[in-house]
Motif scaffolding. Structure first.
Motif, mmCIF file in Angstrom:
data_model
loop_
_atom_site.group_PDB
_atom_site.id
_atom_site.type_symbol
_atom_site.label_atom_id
_atom_site.label_comp_id
_atom_site.label_asym_id
_atom_site.label_seq_id
_atom_site.Cartn_x
_atom_site.Cartn_y
_atom_site.Cartn_z
ATOM 1 N N GLU A 36 -7.737 -2.429 8.603
ATOM 2 C CA GLU A 36 -7.925 -3.396 7.515
ATOM 3 C C GLU A 36 -7.662 -4.831 7.967
ATOM 4 O O GLU A 36 -8.449 -5.735 7.694
ATOM 5 C CB GLU A 36 -7.008 -3.055 6.332
ATOM 6 C CG GLU A 36 -7.263 -3.972 5.136
ATOM 7 C CD GLU A 36 -6.388 -3.639 3.940
ATOM 8 O OE1 GLU A 36 -6.172 -4.545 3.115
ATOM 9 O OE2 GLU A 36 -5.911 -2.488 3.819
ATOM 10 N N TRP A 63 0.831 -1.204 0.000
ATOM 11 C CA TRP A 63 0.000 0.000 0.000
ATOM 12 C C TRP A 63 0.866 1.256 0.000
ATOM 13 O O TRP A 63 0.580 2.233 -0.702
ATOM 14 C CB TRP A 63 -0.928 -0.044 1.211
ATOM 15 C CG TRP A 63 -2.031 0.963 1.239
ATOM 16 C CD1 TRP A 63 -2.693 1.509 0.159
ATOM 17 C CD2 TRP A 63 -2.619 1.567 2.406
ATOM 18 N NE1 TRP A 63 -3.653 2.403 0.597
ATOM 19 C CE2 TRP A 63 -3.626 2.457 1.960
ATOM 20 C CE3 TRP A 63 -2.384 1.427 3.762
ATOM 21 C CZ2 TRP A 63 -4.411 3.200 2.842
ATOM 22 C CZ3 TRP A 63 -3.165 2.167 4.653
ATOM 23 C CH2 TRP A 63 -4.156 3.042 4.191
ATOM 24 N N VAL A 78 -3.900 -5.027 -3.392
ATOM 25 C CA VAL A 78 -2.961 -3.967 -3.791
ATOM 26 C C VAL A 78 -1.929 -4.501 -4.775
ATOM 27 O O VAL A 78 -1.572 -3.831 -5.749
ATOM 28 C CB VAL A 78 -2.235 -3.365 -2.565
ATOM 29 C CG1 VAL A 78 -1.454 -2.136 -2.956
ATOM 30 C CG2 VAL A 78 -3.219 -3.013 -1.472
ATOM 31 N N CYS A 111 -6.760 0.426 -5.038
ATOM 32 C CA CYS A 111 -6.261 0.308 -3.658
ATOM 33 C C CYS A 111 -7.197 1.045 -2.708
ATOM 34 O O CYS A 111 -7.995 1.876 -3.125
ATOM 35 C CB CYS A 111 -4.868 0.928 -3.529
ATOM 36 S SG CYS A 111 -3.667 0.299 -4.731
ATOM 37 N N ASN A 112 -7.061 0.769 -1.424
ATOM 38 C CA ASN A 112 -7.784 1.560 -0.439
ATOM 39 C C ASN A 112 -7.289 3.001 -0.493
ATOM 40 O O ASN A 112 -6.085 3.236 -0.664
ATOM 41 C CB ASN A 112 -7.562 1.006 0.975
ATOM 42 C CG ASN A 112 -8.362 -0.262 1.214
ATOM 43 O OD1 ASN A 112 -9.181 -0.655 0.387
ATOM 44 N ND2 ASN A 112 -8.119 -0.913 2.329
ATOM 45 N N LEU A 134 -3.474 0.301 8.396
ATOM 46 C CA LEU A 134 -3.518 -1.040 7.806
ATOM 47 C C LEU A 134 -3.706 -2.095 8.898
ATOM 48 O O LEU A 134 -4.568 -2.984 8.787
ATOM 49 C CB LEU A 134 -2.218 -1.305 7.030
ATOM 50 C CG LEU A 134 -2.026 -2.722 6.462
ATOM 51 C CD1 LEU A 134 -2.965 -2.971 5.296
ATOM 52 C CD2 LEU A 134 -0.583 -2.944 6.033
ATOM 53 N N GLN A 187 -1.816 -9.018 1.154
ATOM 54 C CA GLN A 187 -2.166 -7.796 0.409
ATOM 55 C C GLN A 187 -2.462 -8.067 -1.070
ATOM 56 O O GLN A 187 -2.027 -7.328 -1.945
ATOM 57 C CB GLN A 187 -1.019 -6.784 0.524
ATOM 58 C CG GLN A 187 -0.828 -6.222 1.930
ATOM 59 C CD GLN A 187 0.124 -5.050 1.921
ATOM 60 O OE1 GLN A 187 1.318 -5.221 1.692
ATOM 61 N NE2 GLN A 187 -0.392 -3.854 2.152
#
Length: 478
Positions: free
Chosen positions: A404, A138, A217, A169-170, A400, A214
């Motif tokens: 998340e 990220w 991402v 991505c976030n 994160l 992840q």
């Protein structure tokens, strides 16, 4: 019969333990798993005792490039990120000279994000170049997309009303942006944009994360992904982590007494408190932390560093510099704190053997600055975190982890914005060790253990990270 020549890879590390340690550990992977010959070019600060010890203990061949003279190139107001960028830029001639002469001729150069100015040297010498991102995917996404955000967004990022959108991505909340994006007029921001533009010029990216952690991402970054398309970036992205320290330096008498103390504690009953190799607190925050730990009535190991008001990254270049093992802690801790907590807490001056501590069965939580190296060391040892981000990309790491992945508790307000009071610290420490007020699990410990198993699997033969690094090795071997 001609002897088989081992493939030679050169890794380039910028100053600071958070850069040097992951670079050396990646080098060790190439040595142990692929029988490569590895040389680490380490641009060093030469002000850190711990840095010197790590350089002397490595299994890789180390070439120490002393920090260039920055006189006239930076001023006293320039922060760590600017100084790092200028140091690495000034070291380019020395790096080029070494790469041109070193034998056997390297097949690849792997640089950290501050060493991207050396990528054209590799191309000139017809050597493959890779960027090793010792942080997670990220953060990488934000770095490479920053030049686009620079064109799209007016005004300061921290003043934006909406989160910064990154394709696939976030989004990143304005208050979570990396330090280099806090002030667009600052020199470090210009250096940061250069890094974002240079990274895609390499032959590939190695990221210190793993596929299962992840995936979203990583897919966005890879060819065909939304972020890759937005940037027209067509280089491979390999998730090769978690890469972290497996063992410490040689044991000392102070370390033996620490381990003996931990041996006497119940399983998962101790909270470990440390702000990494560079983090410092203000005098007021330090006192609140001490009183919060005391009020929690939980056992603790706290790596104590003298408070510094000016900067939260004040110890970045000087870790372990203290000439005396005995730091005069009583001067900046609450009166009577040391004597009152003698039976429940252990105070360690300046620097601790963190891996040894986190591997110990008695550790039940880690109050951490959320540097990515420390985060990985915690998670891979099944230790849940209390997120206390201070500088660099640590605010993104905390988000994160807490929001998340669900692997951490975090403060209500960022510690860099407001002093965290003793009552909140007491509550978080109790919850991480005992669960909520009713003694019920908050699920964090279970998720951390699950993530630990996922990391072990990724690194095992046939696992995603093992396969990814093998692919890189095969390409380098040609």
């Amino acid at each position: 019969m001609e002897l088989h020549k081992s493939t030679h890879v050169v890794l380039l590390s910028s100053p600071g333990l958070g850069h040097l340690i992951p670079t050396i550990e990646l080098g060790k992977r190439f040595v142990h798993h692929h029988n490569f010959q590895v040389t680490v070019l380490a641009v060093t600060s030469q002000t850190s005792k711990t840095e010197t010890e790590i350089l002397n203990s490595s299994l890789c061949h180390i070439i120490d490039i002393p920090s260039p003279d920055l006189t006239g190139l930076v001023n006293e107001n320039n922060g760590v990120m600017t100084r790092l960028s200028v140091m690495m830029s000034e070291a380019v001639p020395a790096i080029k000279s070494i790469l041109s002469k070193i034998t056997p001729r390297p097949s690849a150069l792997i640089v950290d994000i501050f060493g991207t100015e050396a990528i054209p040297i590799a191309r000139e010498l017809n050597i493959l170049s890779y960027v090793y991102v010792a942080s997670h995917a990220w953060v990488l996404a934000l770095i490479v997309y920053a030049p686009v955000l620079d064109e799209k967004i007016e005004g300061e990022y921290v003043d934006q009303k909406e989160a910064l959108k990154i394709p696939g991505c976030n989004p990143v909340r304005p208050e979570d942006v990396v330090d280099s994006m806090l002030d667009r007029n600052d020199r470090k921001y210009k250096e940061f944009l250069k890094i974002g533009n240079r990274i895609p010029q390499s032959d590939g990216l190695l990221v210190n994360t793993w596929e299962e952690l992840q995936r979203k991402v990583l897919e966005a970054l890879r060819e065909g992904g939304l972020l890759s398309k937005a940037l027209n970036m067509k280089i491979p992205v390999y998730a090769v982590g978690p890469i972290e320290r497996e063992s410490e330096l040689e044991t000392s008498s102070s370390n033996e007494s620490l381990v003996k103390w931990l041996d006497e504690q119940r399983s998962e009953s101790v909270v470990y408190v440390s702000f990494g190799s560079g983090g410092t607190l203000s005098y007021e925050q330090m006192r609140e932390l001490a009183l919060g730990l005391e009020m929690s009535e939980q056992r603790f190991v706290w790596v104590v560093r003298a408070p510094i008001e000016e900067s939260v990254d004040a110890a970045f270049f000087t870790t372990g510099r203290s000439e005396s093992e005995e730091v005069e802690m009583s001067k900046y801790l609450p009166e009577g704190f040391i004597s009152r907590t003698r039976k429940v807490g252990l105070l360690v001056p300046e620097w601790a053997q963190q891996v040894t501590i986190l591997k110990h069965r008695s550790i039940g939580g880690f109050l951490s600055h959320c540097g990515w190296g420390s985060t990985l060391e915690s998670v891979t040892n099944g230790v849940p975190l209390i997120a206390w981000p201070l500088y660099a990309e640590q605010r993104m790491n905390a988000t994160l982890l807490a929001e998340e992945l669900g692997l951490a508790l975090r403060t209500a307000v960022l510690p860099t914005k407001k002093v965290v009071r003793r009552e909140e610290i007491e509550h978080m420490v109790r919850e991480i060790i005992q669960g909520d007020e009713n003694g019920k699990s908050n699920g964090i410990r279970e998720r951390v253990k699950e993530t630990q198993r996922s990391a072990v699997k990724a690194l095992s033969e046939g696992g995603s990270s093992y396969v990814a690094l093998s692919q890189v090795a095969k390409i380098i071997e040609g």
